[in-house]
Design an enzyme around this catalytic site. Structure first.
Site, PDB file in Angstrom:
ATOM      1  N   GLU A  12       0.808  -1.219   0.000  1.00 23.24           N
ATOM      2  CA  GLU A  12       0.000   0.000   0.000  1.00 23.24           C
ATOM      3  C   GLU A  12       0.848   1.280   0.000  1.00 23.24           C
ATOM      4  O   GLU A  12       0.331   2.355  -0.301  1.00 23.24           O
ATOM      5  CB  GLU A  12      -0.963  -0.006   1.200  1.00 23.24           C
ATOM      6  N   ASP A 198     -12.213  -6.504  -2.417  1.00 23.29           N
ATOM      7  CA  ASP A 198     -13.045  -7.709  -2.279  1.00 23.29           C
ATOM      8  C   ASP A 198     -14.442  -7.269  -1.843  1.00 23.29           C
ATOM      9  O   ASP A 198     -14.655  -6.105  -1.528  1.00 23.29           O
ATOM     10  CB  ASP A 198     -12.419  -8.686  -1.254  1.00 23.29           C
TER      11      ASP A 198
HETATM   12  N1  ADE Z   1      -9.163  -4.984   3.775  1.00 24.70           N
HETATM   13  C1  ADE Z   1      -9.447  -5.398   2.520  1.00 24.70           C
HETATM   14  N2  ADE Z   1     -10.538  -6.174   2.506  1.00 24.70           N
HETATM   15  C2  ADE Z   1     -10.967  -6.249   3.794  1.00 24.70           C
HETATM   16  C3  ADE Z   1     -12.030  -6.919   4.429  1.00 24.70           C
HETATM   17  N3  ADE Z   1     -12.879  -7.676   3.734  1.00 24.70           N
HETATM   18  N4  ADE Z   1     -12.168  -6.790   5.769  1.00 24.70           N
HETATM   19  C4  ADE Z   1     -11.292  -6.038   6.479  1.00 24.70           C
HETATM   20  N5  ADE Z   1     -10.254  -5.397   5.928  1.00 24.70           N
HETATM   21  C5  ADE Z   1     -10.096  -5.500   4.593  1.00 24.70           C
END
Ligand code: ADE
Length: 229
Positions: A12, A198
């Protein structure tokens, strides 16, 4: 004007650090801080590690040691909204801690003692500037709203729906609200920029590592455009 930038994971922040000049590196409490210039502006960039405690230690140390005027937290998040697909962007107008819960002793879930707020607000002027900088991205949905943080990677529909419905949050991650909380009690402006990596429900098509790279590139473009302007 000095700008602090915090990311949780190497991926990142590494591109930002490699674009910096006049770099001075210091390690404090195991966290690497890089001072220097990025797009001709004074910056301090740190990789804090995953989770709210690391994020809070990093933000507090950055404020005391480097005195940034604002802190931006960049990285990826899980989408809590059907409107936000992988690669889309959320910019915070405020942050909540979805795992902060003292409700058994009569304090509403999420209410942070001392500051007595559930949602810690960002300053509108900064948010507007970052939103404008994000318009550099093409074919990307950019949303403004609540970002929820907690010490959990969210990957079930139940948990996702709970956070979305209880806090009216657009995405979930693990650091932003801790950084916001620290900034708020130190009177430092902050904003969180997250790209969706996601859908936070464990969906079968999820390929976290592949999506993270695409998502991170977008947040970096926003930060560089913000610094330029
Ligand atoms: N960072 C990226 N995806 C995430 C998720 N599903 N839950 C917590 N932090 C995250």
């Amino acid at each position: 004007m000095k700008i602090g930038i915090i990311g949780a994971m190497d991926i990142e922040v590494k591109e930002l650090i490699s674009s910096m000049v006049d770099i001075k590196k210091e390690t404090i409490s195991g966290i690497d801080f890089y001072q220097g210039k990025l797009e001709d502006k004074d910056v301090v960039v740190a990789e804090c590690g995953i989770g709210k405690v690391y994020a809070a230690v990093c933000a507090q140390t950055m404020i005391l040691k480097y005195e940034p005027d604002i802190i931006i937290n960049t990285g990826v998040a899980g989408s809590l909204s059907t409107e936000l697909r992988i690669g889309d962007i959320v910019i915070s107008d405020g942050v909540v801690q979805h795992d902060y819960d003292a409700s058994p002793i009569g304090i509403p879930a999420g209410m942070i003692s001392g500051v007595n707020l559930i949602k810690i607000p960002c300053r509108e002027e900064l948010v507007k500037k970052i939103f404008k900088a994000a318009e550099i991205l093409e074919d990307t949905n950019i949303a403004l709203g609540t970002i929820a943080s907690g010490d959990q990677f969210i990957c079930s529909k139940e948990k996702k729906d709970f956070i979305a419905n209880t806090f009216d949050a657009l995405c979930a991650e693990m650091e932003g609200a801790a950084i916001g909380h620290v900034c708020y009690i130190n009177n430092v402006d902050f904003c969180i920029i997250r790209a969706m990596s996601d859908m936070a429900d464990g969906s079968a098509h999820m390929d976290f590592d592949a999506f993270v790279e695409i998502a991170v590139e977008k947040t970096i473009l926003i930060i560089k455009n913000f610094l330029r302007n």
